[in-house]
Design an enzyme around this catalytic site. Structure first.
Site, PDB file in Angstrom:
ATOM      1  N   ARG B 107      34.711  47.633-108.971  1.00 43.48           N
ATOM      2  CA  ARG B 107      35.538  46.487-109.253  1.00 43.48           C
ATOM      3  C   ARG B 107      37.016  46.847-109.084  1.00 43.48           C
ATOM      4  O   ARG B 107      37.481  47.855-109.603  1.00 43.48           O
ATOM      5  CB  ARG B 107      35.306  46.016-110.681  1.00 43.48           C
ATOM      6  CG  ARG B 107      35.938  44.664-110.790  1.00 43.48           C
ATOM      7  CD  ARG B 107      35.635  43.830-111.865  1.00 43.48           C
ATOM      8  NE  ARG B 107      35.375  44.332-113.185  1.00 43.48           N
ATOM      9  CZ  ARG B 107      35.167  43.468-114.158  1.00 43.48           C
ATOM     10  NH1 ARG B 107      35.168  42.179-113.884  1.00 43.48           N
ATOM     11  NH2 ARG B 107      34.969  43.892-115.362  1.00 43.48           N
ATOM     12  N   THR B 111      42.244  42.571-108.857  1.00 42.49           N
ATOM     13  CA  THR B 111      41.717  41.239-108.518  1.00 42.49           C
ATOM     14  C   THR B 111      40.468  40.877-109.302  1.00 42.49           C
ATOM     15  O   THR B 111      40.012  39.732-109.242  1.00 42.49           O
ATOM     16  CB  THR B 111      41.359  41.170-107.030  1.00 42.49           C
ATOM     17  OG1 THR B 111      40.303  42.125-106.805  1.00 42.49           O
ATOM     18  CG2 THR B 111      42.533  41.509-106.152  1.00 42.49           C
ATOM     19  N   ASP B 205      23.345  51.263-119.610  1.00 42.82           N
ATOM     20  CA  ASP B 205      23.864  51.643-118.292  1.00 42.82           C
ATOM     21  C   ASP B 205      22.867  52.583-117.630  1.00 42.82           C
ATOM     22  O   ASP B 205      22.720  53.735-118.033  1.00 42.82           O
ATOM     23  CB  ASP B 205      25.236  52.315-118.435  1.00 42.82           C
ATOM     24  CG  ASP B 205      25.868  52.576-117.075  1.00 42.82           C
ATOM     25  OD1 ASP B 205      25.162  53.099-116.174  1.00 42.82           O
ATOM     26  OD2 ASP B 205      27.058  52.268-116.900  1.00 42.82           O
ATOM     27  N   ASP B 208      24.276  55.958-116.229  1.00 40.22           N
ATOM     28  CA  ASP B 208      24.633  56.913-117.292  1.00 40.22           C
ATOM     29  C   ASP B 208      23.389  57.578-117.876  1.00 40.22           C
ATOM     30  O   ASP B 208      23.375  58.777-118.119  1.00 40.22           O
ATOM     31  CB  ASP B 208      25.384  56.197-118.427  1.00 40.22           C
ATOM     32  CG  ASP B 208      26.882  56.097-118.122  1.00 40.22           C
ATOM     33  OD1 ASP B 208      27.329  56.746-117.143  1.00 40.22           O
ATOM     34  OD2 ASP B 208      27.585  55.366-118.848  1.00 40.22           O
TER      35      ASP B 208
END
Lengths: 478, 215
Positions: B107, B111, B205, B208
Site C-alpha cells: 500500500r 495515496t 496475519d 507473520d
C-alpha cells in the site's frame, strides 16, 4: 526363575499366523477355534524334560501329528491367582496349596478360552512363580486353529468344559509323576526336596484324590501310559483332523467372485471420490502400460494423498469453540486423535507414506497377505498391530480392491484385535464391484473409499479391468 | 455464497477440523505451517481441476483400453509476496518443476492505493495458464492490482485461477465483478472484515504466522 510363558508354546517355534489360511468364512464370520482340554495327574514335565510323558508332552505330540502350524498350547498355570504377601511367604515355605481349584482364576480362564474360541486376539497372563504375581507383560495369542488347554484342573471347571471340543485325561503312573514333580520343582521353582515331599503329602495327593481324579469322568478319552501310548494319540489326532476338515470352507477367490459378480448395485458403504478431470488425467497416466516408472511413482503418490484425504473426511467431529488471532470466536471442530494406518504390504505401503504426510501422530500396523499361487487363496503371513488398537480409527490401505479376498482377511484380523467394525475405513486407489460387494457383504459397517471403480474383474486373471496391472511390481521394482 | 466461478473446497469433516486448527490463536507455529500446507495442497489439487483436458485413450498393462484424458496447455504459478510464497511448495509438490513468478504489491501510504513494487514473471507467461497464489483475500486491493499486472503481461483473464485459503465476502465479490472471467478457488468464505480490514474471524496475519515474523 521361569515364568509361565515357557508353557505357552507356539508349534515349531514359528509365529502362529505364518502361512495362515482363512480362519473365517466368506461372510466374514470366524469359524470357532477347536479347543482341546488335556488334564492328568499332578506332574508337569519341564520344558526341557526329554523323556516326559505327561499332559504337556501328549499335547505337544498331538500338535506335531496334526501337522498344522497354528496350534497353541496354553497351560492352566498361566492363570494362578495373584498371592497376597502373606500367601506368597507361605508358598516359599512350601506351605501354600497350589493344587486346589480355588488357586486358579477360573473366571479369567473362561474369559480367555471364550475369546480364543471365537478367534479373537487374546492376552494370556504370564504368571511369575518367583513373585507369585502376574507379570506386566502378557502373551498375545491370535490366529490359532486349535487351542490345547492343559493342566491338572483343565477338566474341572464346568464352564470350561462347555467350551471344549475334545476332553482328554492323561493317566500316568503315580510314582513317575512324583519323581517328575520333584525334579521340576527343584530345577525350575527353587524348592528343597523335603519341602516338595511334605507338600505332596499335605496338598498334592489329597487334592488330586478329591478334585482331579473325579474329572476323569468328564473326559471323552482317557489315555493310559501317557506319551508311550502312541496308538491312542494317533487315533485322537485322526479324529481331530477329520473334524477340522469338515469345517474348511470354500474360500477361494473364484468362489468369492462367482458369488459377488452377479450383483449389479454398489453398496452405501462405498465412497467414490468426485470424478474430476484432474483425477481422470492422473488415472490416464498411471494406467498407461508405457508410462515411465518415475511418472508412475509420482502420480501414484499424488493420487494416494487424495485418497487419504478423502478417507480422513469420513472421521467424525467434535464441536469446539476456538478464538482466532483477531479475537473472534470460531465455531470449529476437532478430529479424532487416534489414527492408525494398516497398509497391506506391499502395495498399501504407498499409501502409508501419504498418511504419514498428513497425520503426524498416526501409528501403523502391517499386514502381509500373499496369495497361494496354486489355489489363489490368500495366506496371512504376518500381522502386527499397535497395542491399544481398539481405541483407534483404522485406515486399511491397499492399491486395489479386486476380489476382496485379502481385504476380507486383513479386516477380519483387525476386527479380531478388538476394533469396532464402524471404526474401519478401507482405502484403495482402484476397486472392482466384486471386491466392494464381498467386503460389504461380510462387513457392512466398514466404509470403502476409492478414487475410481472399474467395470469388472478380468475373468481369467481376476485382476481389475481395464485396471493398471500389478501395482507394487511397477512401483517398487521395474 | 454460490457463484459459478467460485470453487469452494468440499466442506467435509476433515477440512473443518484443519481450518479450526489454523484459525486458533493458540496453535503453535509448527502446527500452523503443517496444517496450512495440508489445506494448500488440497487447494492446489482443486485448482488444477479447472484446467482444460483433452480426451486421451491409453492401453493398460491388462491390454485393455482406458478412455482417459490428458492435461492441455502449460501452467505457471504467480505468488503475491509475501504470504503467497507459502503456497509455492504446495504447487511444486504436484507440478514438479513448475515455473513461478513473483509480484510484490504494497500500500502506497501517500495515496492509500496498492502499488506495484516488483514483479518477475516467466517470459512466456502470455501462453500459460496462471495459478495466482494468495492465501488471504480481504479487500482485494493487491489481488486486483496483481491481475492488472498479469493483463499487461498478456495473460488472458479466463486463464487465471486465483488460489486462496480464506477470503472476505466483500473481497471475493469485488474480484468477480472486476474480472468477469476469473476463476476463484478457496477453502472458506468468512463473515467479513474488521476496522483494520482484517478478515474476521479469519486467522490473523497469515504471513507473520507462517514465516514467524510476528514476535
Amino acid at each position: 526363575m521361569p515364568k509361565s510363558s515357557t508353557l505357552l508354546l507356539k508349534s515349531s517355534g514359528r509365529p502362529i499366523y505364518l502361512d495362515h489360511r482363512p480362519w473365517y468364512s466368506s461372510n466374514g464370520k470366524n469359524h470357532e477355534v477347536y479347543v482341546i482340554g488335556v488334564a492328568g495327574k499332578y506332574n508337569l514335565p519341564t520344558a526341557q524334560g526329554g523323556s516326559a510323558s505327561g499332559k504337556t508332552s501328549v499335547a505337544r505330540h498331538i500338535t506335531k501329528n496334526l501337522g498344522v502350524p497354528w496350534v497353541v498350547i496354553i497351560s492352566t498355570d498361566s492363570f494362578y491367582n495373584v498371592l497376597t504377601p502373606e500367601q506368597s511367604k507361605r508358598a516359599f515355605e512350601s506351605n501354600y496349596n497350589f493344587d486346589h481349584p480355588d488357586s486358579f482364576d477360573h473366571g479369567l480362564m473362561v474369559e480367555a478360552i471364550k475369546k480364543l474360541k471365537k478367534g479373537l486376539a487374546t492376552d494370556i497372563p504370564v504368571y511369575d512363580f518367583s513373585t507369585h504375581s502376574r507379570s506386566p507383560e502378557t502373551q498375545r495369542v491370535y490366529g490359532a486353529t486349535v487351542i490345547i488347554f492343559e493342566g491338572i484342573f483343565a477338566l474341572y471347571y464346568p464352564k470350561l468344559l462347555e467350551l471344549m471340543d475334545m476332553k482328554i485325561f492323561v493317566d500316568t503312573d503315580s510314582d513317575i509323576c512324583l519323581a517328575r514333580r520333584i525334579r521340576r520343582d527343584i530345577s525350575e521353582r527353587a524348592r528343597s526336596p523335603e519341602g516338595i515331599l511334605d507338600q505332596y503329602k499335605r496338598f498334592v495327593k489329597p487334592m488330586f484324590d478329591e478334585f482331579v481324579k473325579p474329572t476323569m469322568g468328564n473326559a471323552d478319552v482317557i489315555i493310559p501310559r501317557g506319551m508311550d501310548n502312541t496308538v491312542a494319540i494317533d487315533l485322537i489326532t485322526k479324529h481331530i483332523q477329520r473334524q477340522l476338515k469338515a469345517r474348511e470352507l470354500d474360500m477361494m477367490k473364484h468362489s468369492l467372485v462367482r458369488r459377488f459378480s452377479k450383483l449389479s448395485t454398489l453398496p452405501d458403504s462405498l465412497i467414490v471420490m468426485k470424478q474430476t478431470p484432474q483425477l481422470k488425467a492422473i488415472h490416464t497416466i498411471i494406467r498407461d502400460k508405457d508410462v515411465p516408472r518415475s511418472d508412475f511413482v509420482f502420480y501414484s503418490d499424488r493420487i494416494s494423498r487424495l485418497v487419504i484425504e478423502r478417507g480422513l473426511a469420513e472421521l467424525p467431529l467434535t464441536p469446539h469453540a476456538f478464538t482466532t488471532p483477531t479475537n473472534r470466536s470460531y465455531d470449529g471442530f476437532i478430529s479424532p486423535q487416534y489414527i492408525c494406518g494398516v497398509p497391506m504390504l506391499r502395495a498399501g505401503g504407498v499409501m502409508e507414506k501419504a498418511l504419514r504426510q498428513v497425520i503426524k501422530t498416526a501409528v501403523f500396523g502391517k499386514v502381509l497377505i500373499v496369495a497361494d499361487p496354486k489355489v489363489g487363496e490368500p495366506r496371512l503371513h504376518y500381522v502386527s498391530l499397535p497395542k491399544g488398537i481398539p481405541k483407534y480409527y483404522v485406515f486399511m490401505m491397499d492399491a486395489t480392491l479386486a476380489t476382496g479376498a485379502s481385504a476380507l482377511m486383513a479386516i477380519r484380523a483387525v476386527l479380531d484385535h478388538g476394533v469396532p467394525e464402524d471404526h474401519i475405513i478401507f482405502l484403495a486407489i482402484l476397486a472392482a464391484p466384486e471386491g466392494i460387494n464381498a467386503v460389504n457383504n461380510a462387513f457392512p459397517k466398514v466404509r470403502i473409499v476409492t478414487s475410481m471403480v472399474d467395470p469388472c474383474l478380468s475373468k481369467s486373471s481376476l485382476t481389475i479391468s481395464p485396471g493398471f496391472g500389478e501395482f507394487s511390481g511397477k512401483y517398487f521394482l521395474n | 455464497m454460490k457463484h459459478p466461478r467460485v470453487h469452494l473446497l468440499p466442506q467435509n469433516n476433515q477440512l473443518k477440523a484443519l481450518m479450526s486448527i489454523i484459525r486458533s490463536k493458540d496453535t503453535a507455529r509448527g502446527d500452523f505451517i503443517f496444517y496450512s500446507d495440508r489445506v494448500i495442497r488440497l487447494l492446489v489439487e482443486e485448482g488444477l481441476n479447472h484446467l482444460p483436458v483433452v480426451p486421451k485413450d491409453v492401453i493398460t498393462p491388462m491390454n485393455e483400453k482406458y478412455e482417459g484424458v490428458a492435461f492441455q496447455g502449460r501452467i505457471c504459478g504467480v505468488s503475491i509476496m509475501r504470504a503467497g510464497e507459502s503456497m509455492e511448495q504446495g504447487l511444486r509438490d504436484v507440478c514438479t518443476g513448475v515455473r513461478i513468478g513473483k509480484v510484490l504489491i504494497q500500500r502506497d501510504e501517500a495515496t492509500a492505493q496498492p502499488k506495484l513494487y516488483y514483479s518477475k514473471l516467466p517470459a512466456d507467461i502470455s501462453d500459460r495458464w496462471v495459478l495466482l497464489l494468495d492465501p488471504m483475500l480481504a479487500t482485494g486491493g493487491s489481488a486486483s492490482k496483481c491481475i492488472e499486472v498479469l493483463h499487461e503481461s498478456g495473460v488472458k483473464e479466463d486463464r487465471i485461477l486465483f488460489i486462496n485459503l480464506i477470503c472476505s465476502p466483500e473481497g471475493v465479490k469485488r474480484m468477480l465483478d472486476l474480472f468477469p472471467k476469473l476463476q476463484f478457488v478457496t477453502a472458506e468464505i468468512d463473515e467479513g472484515m474488521d476496522d483494520r480490514k482484517f478478515i474476521v474471524p479469519g486467522l490473523g496475519d497469515f504471513g507473520d504466522r507462517y514465516f514467524g515474523t510476528s514476535d
